[in-house]
Motif scaffolding. Structure first.
Motif, PDB file in Angstrom:
ATOM      1  N   LYS A  86       0.819  -1.226   0.000  1.00  0.00           N
ATOM      2  CA  LYS A  86       0.000   0.000   0.000  1.00  0.00           C
ATOM      3  C   LYS A  86       0.849   1.271   0.000  1.00  0.00           C
ATOM      4  O   LYS A  86       0.575   2.211   0.740  1.00  0.00           O
ATOM      5  CB  LYS A  86      -0.968  -0.006   1.184  1.00  0.00           C
ATOM      6  CG  LYS A  86      -1.975  -1.136   1.115  1.00  0.00           C
ATOM      7  CD  LYS A  86      -2.937  -1.113   2.265  1.00  0.00           C
ATOM      8  CE  LYS A  86      -3.902  -2.281   2.147  1.00  0.00           C
ATOM      9  NZ  LYS A  86      -4.783  -2.388   3.300  1.00  0.00           N
ATOM     10  N   GLY A  87       1.902   1.265  -0.816  1.00  0.00           N
ATOM     11  CA  GLY A  87       2.748   2.441  -0.934  1.00  0.00           C
ATOM     12  C   GLY A  87       3.587   2.731   0.293  1.00  0.00           C
ATOM     13  O   GLY A  87       4.135   3.818   0.434  1.00  0.00           O
ATOM     14  N   LYS A  88       3.718   1.759   1.185  1.00  0.00           N
ATOM     15  CA  LYS A  88       4.454   1.980   2.437  1.00  0.00           C
ATOM     16  C   LYS A  88       5.593   0.974   2.587  1.00  0.00           C
ATOM     17  O   LYS A  88       6.544   1.023   1.828  1.00  0.00           O
ATOM     18  CB  LYS A  88       3.492   1.899   3.638  1.00  0.00           C
ATOM     19  CG  LYS A  88       2.620   3.125   3.793  1.00  0.00           C
ATOM     20  CD  LYS A  88       3.439   4.250   4.367  1.00  0.00           C
ATOM     21  CE  LYS A  88       2.599   5.446   4.737  1.00  0.00           C
ATOM     22  NZ  LYS A  88       3.416   6.535   5.243  1.00  0.00           N
ATOM     23  N   GLU A  89       5.447   0.038   3.558  1.00  0.00           N
ATOM     24  CA  GLU A  89       6.586  -0.794   3.910  1.00  0.00           C
ATOM     25  C   GLU A  89       6.920  -1.855   2.868  1.00  0.00           C
ATOM     26  O   GLU A  89       6.054  -2.382   2.185  1.00  0.00           O
ATOM     27  CB  GLU A  89       6.417  -1.448   5.287  1.00  0.00           C
ATOM     28  CG  GLU A  89       5.415  -2.566   5.336  1.00  0.00           C
ATOM     29  CD  GLU A  89       4.092  -2.138   5.944  1.00  0.00           C
ATOM     30  OE1 GLU A  89       3.360  -3.023   6.408  1.00  0.00           O
ATOM     31  OE2 GLU A  89       3.793  -0.939   5.953  1.00  0.00           O
ATOM     32  N   CYS A  90       8.211  -2.143   2.816  1.00  0.00           N
ATOM     33  CA  CYS A  90       8.737  -3.207   1.966  1.00  0.00           C
ATOM     34  C   CYS A  90       8.110  -4.532   2.408  1.00  0.00           C
ATOM     35  O   CYS A  90       7.840  -4.737   3.596  1.00  0.00           O
ATOM     36  CB  CYS A  90      10.260  -3.248   2.140  1.00  0.00           C
ATOM     37  SG  CYS A  90      11.063  -4.676   1.384  1.00  0.00           S
ATOM     38  N   VAL A  91       7.893  -5.436   1.474  1.00  0.00           N
ATOM     39  CA  VAL A  91       7.286  -6.734   1.806  1.00  0.00           C
ATOM     40  C   VAL A  91       8.170  -7.574   2.731  1.00  0.00           C
ATOM     41  O   VAL A  91       7.680  -8.516   3.352  1.00  0.00           O
ATOM     42  CB  VAL A  91       6.937  -7.562   0.543  1.00  0.00           C
ATOM     43  CG1 VAL A  91       5.786  -6.951  -0.212  1.00  0.00           C
ATOM     44  CG2 VAL A  91       8.152  -7.768  -0.358  1.00  0.00           C
TER      45      VAL A  91
END
Length: 195
Positions: A86-91
């Motif tokens: 969602k445009g935030k944290e790396c997987v």
């Protein structure tokens, strides 16, 4: 700009103080930003290879996204980067009970469970690597989320290149890093004599 062997560096890599302060920044560099971490093709293949070994440590959101689009995508700059939720944290992020964000790949590597390290672009941060006239070029990426790292380093006098010794040696080799330290010592003497 300074050149060491075939690598170009900005002056502030020698001059800036920097020392990560995770309890203060909470690992925000793994969460904030416009895209994921840059990957080389070989890093992409290595991470795909160890994915089954770290799969259960990934968040359900990360697992779902990886199943849909894979571990990486090509961003608007045309770079291969890790997928982000969602445009935030790396997987590949995980959160400790304290809320500090860390890397699942790095955690598994440091525990000796895998032989693959996190992407070198992550390991080098806040140094960013680009190419100038066909040569690797290193620049210090100043970002407000790293202000605790600057305050911590100002207290203990740690230079950016000293804090990043491990990833710089990983990327360019021990001989190159030793030469960087020699250049930094001379650079510091010149700065003192200019005062």
């Amino acid at each position: 700009m300074i050149q060491i062997q075939d690598v170009i560096l900005s002056d502030d890599i020698l001059e800036a103080n920097f020392c990560c302060d995770l309890p203060k920044c909470m690992g925000a560099c793994c969460v904030e930003g416009d895209s994921g971490a840059s990957l080389t093709e070989s890093e992409y293949e290595e991470i795909k290879g160890i994915l089954p070994l770290i799969w259960d440590e990934l968040s359900p959101a990360a697992q779902e996204l990886i199943q849909k689009q894979g571990i990486a995508y090509v961003d608007t700059d045309g770079e291969l980067v890790t997928s982000i939720i969602k445009g935030k944290e790396c997987v590949f992020t995980c959160f400790e009970e304290t809320g500090i964000c860390k890397c699942v790949i790095d955690k598994a590597f440091r525990e000796g469970r895998i032989s693959v390290q996190k992407p070198v672009s992550c390991h080098l941060y806040p140094i960013r690597e680009s190419t100038v006239n066909g040569l690797p070029a290193l620049n210090y990426d100043r970002w407000s989320i790293c202000s605790p790292a600057i305050r911590a380093a100002n207290r203990n006098g740690v230079k950016l290149f000293q804090f990043l010794e491990e990833p710089l040696v990983r990327r360019f080799g021990k001989e190159w890093y030793d030469e960087l330290c020699q250049v930094a010592a001379m650079w510091n003497k010149m700065k003192i004599s200019d005062r």
